[in-house]
Structure formats: C-alpha cells, structure tokens
Design a protein around this motif. Sequence first.
Motif, mmCIF file in Angstrom:
data_model
loop_
_atom_site.group_PDB
_atom_site.id
_atom_site.type_symbol
_atom_site.label_atom_id
_atom_site.label_comp_id
_atom_site.label_asym_id
_atom_site.label_seq_id
_atom_site.Cartn_x
_atom_site.Cartn_y
_atom_site.Cartn_z
ATOM 1 N N LEU A 80 -17.196 -22.849 -30.423
ATOM 2 C CA LEU A 80 -16.131 -23.561 -30.103
ATOM 3 C C LEU A 80 -16.055 -25.011 -31.052
ATOM 4 O O LEU A 80 -15.238 -25.381 -31.584
ATOM 5 N N TRP A 81 -16.807 -25.480 -31.115
ATOM 6 C CA TRP A 81 -17.227 -27.116 -32.227
ATOM 7 C C TRP A 81 -16.080 -27.144 -33.685
ATOM 8 O O TRP A 81 -15.469 -26.913 -33.914
ATOM 9 N N PRO A 82 -16.847 -25.559 -34.625
ATOM 10 C CA PRO A 82 -16.269 -25.650 -35.759
ATOM 11 C C PRO A 82 -15.207 -24.903 -35.527
ATOM 12 O O PRO A 82 -14.198 -25.323 -36.714
ATOM 13 N N VAL A 83 -14.968 -24.019 -34.789
ATOM 14 C CA VAL A 83 -13.483 -23.642 -34.512
ATOM 15 C C VAL A 83 -12.276 -24.428 -34.064
ATOM 16 O O VAL A 83 -11.521 -24.263 -34.787
ATOM 17 N N ALA A 84 -13.069 -24.886 -32.990
ATOM 18 C CA ALA A 84 -11.679 -26.160 -32.504
ATOM 19 C C ALA A 84 -11.329 -27.260 -33.670
ATOM 20 O O ALA A 84 -10.065 -27.522 -33.541
ATOM 21 N N LEU A 85 -12.329 -27.400 -34.713
ATOM 22 C CA LEU A 85 -12.123 -28.549 -35.439
ATOM 23 C C LEU A 85 -11.357 -27.700 -36.457
ATOM 24 O O LEU A 85 -10.852 -28.698 -37.258
ATOM 25 N N MET A 86 -11.593 -26.382 -36.893
ATOM 26 C CA MET A 86 -10.309 -25.753 -37.466
ATOM 27 C C MET A 86 -9.061 -25.687 -37.273
ATOM 28 O O MET A 86 -8.189 -25.875 -38.030
ATOM 29 N N ALA A 87 -8.873 -25.167 -35.738
ATOM 30 C CA ALA A 87 -7.167 -25.697 -35.539
ATOM 31 C C ALA A 87 -6.751 -26.961 -35.692
ATOM 32 O O ALA A 87 -5.296 -27.266 -35.459
#
Length: 353
Positions: A104-111
């Motif tokens: 969840l960390w990297p994907v939420a950051l990309m979002a």
Amino acid sequence: MTMAVDRRELSLAERELVRRIVVGMFVGGAVVSAVTLATTPQSARVVLVQGGVALLFAFSAVTLLLVPRPSTRLFELSGVWGIALTGVIIAGAEPPGMSPVYLLWPVALMAWFSSTPVLVATFVWMVATLGLALAVNPTAEPVVDAFIATVTTVGLVAALVGLLTRQQARLRADLAAAADTDPLTGLLNRRAFHPRFEALLADAADRQRPLSIVMLDLDHFKRINDQHGHHVGDEVLAQLGGILRAASREGDLVARLGGEEFAVALPGAGTEEALAYTTRVAQALWSARTAATVTPSTSAGISALTTDHEAADLLLRRADAALCAAKTGGRNRPAVWATPIAVGQRFAVTSGL
C-alpha cells in the motif's frame, strides 16, 4: 483508477516532501525487516532474503538522500523499486503474514503525485508482483484470499488518494485562476500581468528579439458611465477585453490593469507591428456598438524594447507616458515613446471621430 490525465508538477517544497516520504518508506521497510528478523525465529533462507532486502531498503534511502535534485521520474522509479523489494519479502517470508499490506505504501504515494497512466501501470505492476510472490511461496495460505484482499485494499485506498488529490489540485487551479483573472473581462489582472511580463521581457532580451508593450485607455469613460449607466460602462469594458483577446496572438499577454486601462505585451513585435495592432483594436471597438449605441474610442501608448537591459517597470512607465501624450493630443490616437514622444494621427475609424 482513471482520475487524471497529466502528471502533477511538483513544486520545490513538494519535491522535498516527497523525497522525505520515499526515504521514510525505505527506512521503514529496512526497520520492519530488521525487527522481524530480530523478534521472530526464521530459517536461514528467510534470514538471508529479509536481511538482504533490509540492506537494499537502507541503501535506497541513503542514495535518494544524496541525489541533489530528484526528479518526478526518480520518485516513480522508487515506488516501482519499493514494490519489487516488498514482493521479495512476500515471496521469502514463512509465512508471508501481513507483509502484502506494505504494498500500500508505494502505490498510495504514486496516487498522490503521478499521472493516471503511471498510477495504473504501477497498480498493474503491484498486482503482478503480488501474484508471483504468493505463487512461489509454499507457505502462503490461502493464496486467493490474500491476493484478493490485498488487491482490493490497495486499489481502493489508491483510488481514494488519487481522487482527493486531483480534486484538491483542481480547486487550487481554480483559486489561482480566480486570483489572476479580472472577473469582468476574463483577462489577466495587474497582479498576474507583471511577473509574466517580466518573464517575456527577459526571454526577449536573451534571444535579442523585439518586444512592445501597448497601454490602452477608453476615452471619456466617465462620461459613458454618467450618461448611460455603469452597466453600459461594464459592457464597453467587456467588449474591449474581448476585442483585445481576439486581436492578440498566442503568446501575447493581455491584461486589465484597473478601471478603463488595459495593457498588452507583444513579444516579437516592434513599433510598426504594435501600431498596426492598436489600429485593429480601435476599428473593432468602434464597430462594436453597445445596446445603448455607445461608440467608444481608445487611446494607446506604445513602448518598444530598445536595449537588452530595460526593466519591465521602465517600459511600462514609457508606455504610460506615451498614453498620456495620446490623450493630451486629442485622444482616439496612438503615441509612441521616443525623445520626444511621437503622437500619431487619429485612428481611421468609420464616421464621427
């Protein structure tokens, strides 16, 4: 997740914030891996895998800290790299437990800052990485439940973050446009005009290209308001704003500086081109009769860039001095700043003037 089209441009402050978040993500991955090894009995294989991943997380954090001006692309690659390292942890853990949640960390950051295509590609990369990691881990049970739960959770959170971020970006853009725009004419206001004009002037000086500034003023505007009402005066101002916009080229700056005074910056245009521009505007304005059959006229002052070192305020003062000379000389005419100021003939408009 189809919420935005373009990557959001990050300010310097936002870049530093994203850098700190990504570094924190890597440091967090290193710490979690190290703590897991220290507190939970693991096989030699798991110790090797998680110890190696912890070192890679730490190395990534230090590397990103040392990059002087990280680009948006580097942040995106960091997110992809973070997903890959997390996938290694999931594949090597016995059992994987809660480790898929860390995707969840990297994907939420990309979002938060990436474009929609990059976000979608990142999400697909996350799904593929998770599926492969669970498939090669013999201790991952139940695989389908863990896969569905992780994909659904990460997808929903990323979609929510992306939606809220893009709504906030649109709101900021709307507020910025409102702050920079004159509400009556839709042109730039004085606050927005000056920094843009300074940038145009610097570019013209660097390229040694001509640039002219035109200041226009509606003649006898107070008389129009007194005789026909302020609603007609507003209509005349709006008409002139539309005419200036229509007569201008892409790249020209058109602004209402206040009251009945307007300014137009014409990059690449010398005095003759600026004179031709003011003539077109005057003729169009004369033809644009209002509901009260008001036939307004305008005076214009022109100042052209003559050296590579003239300040924006100096050119504006020269154009304003030329405008004053045009009005003193009889109105409905242009004047060009020079020594002395050259006041032109009346604009060639139909009838009466």
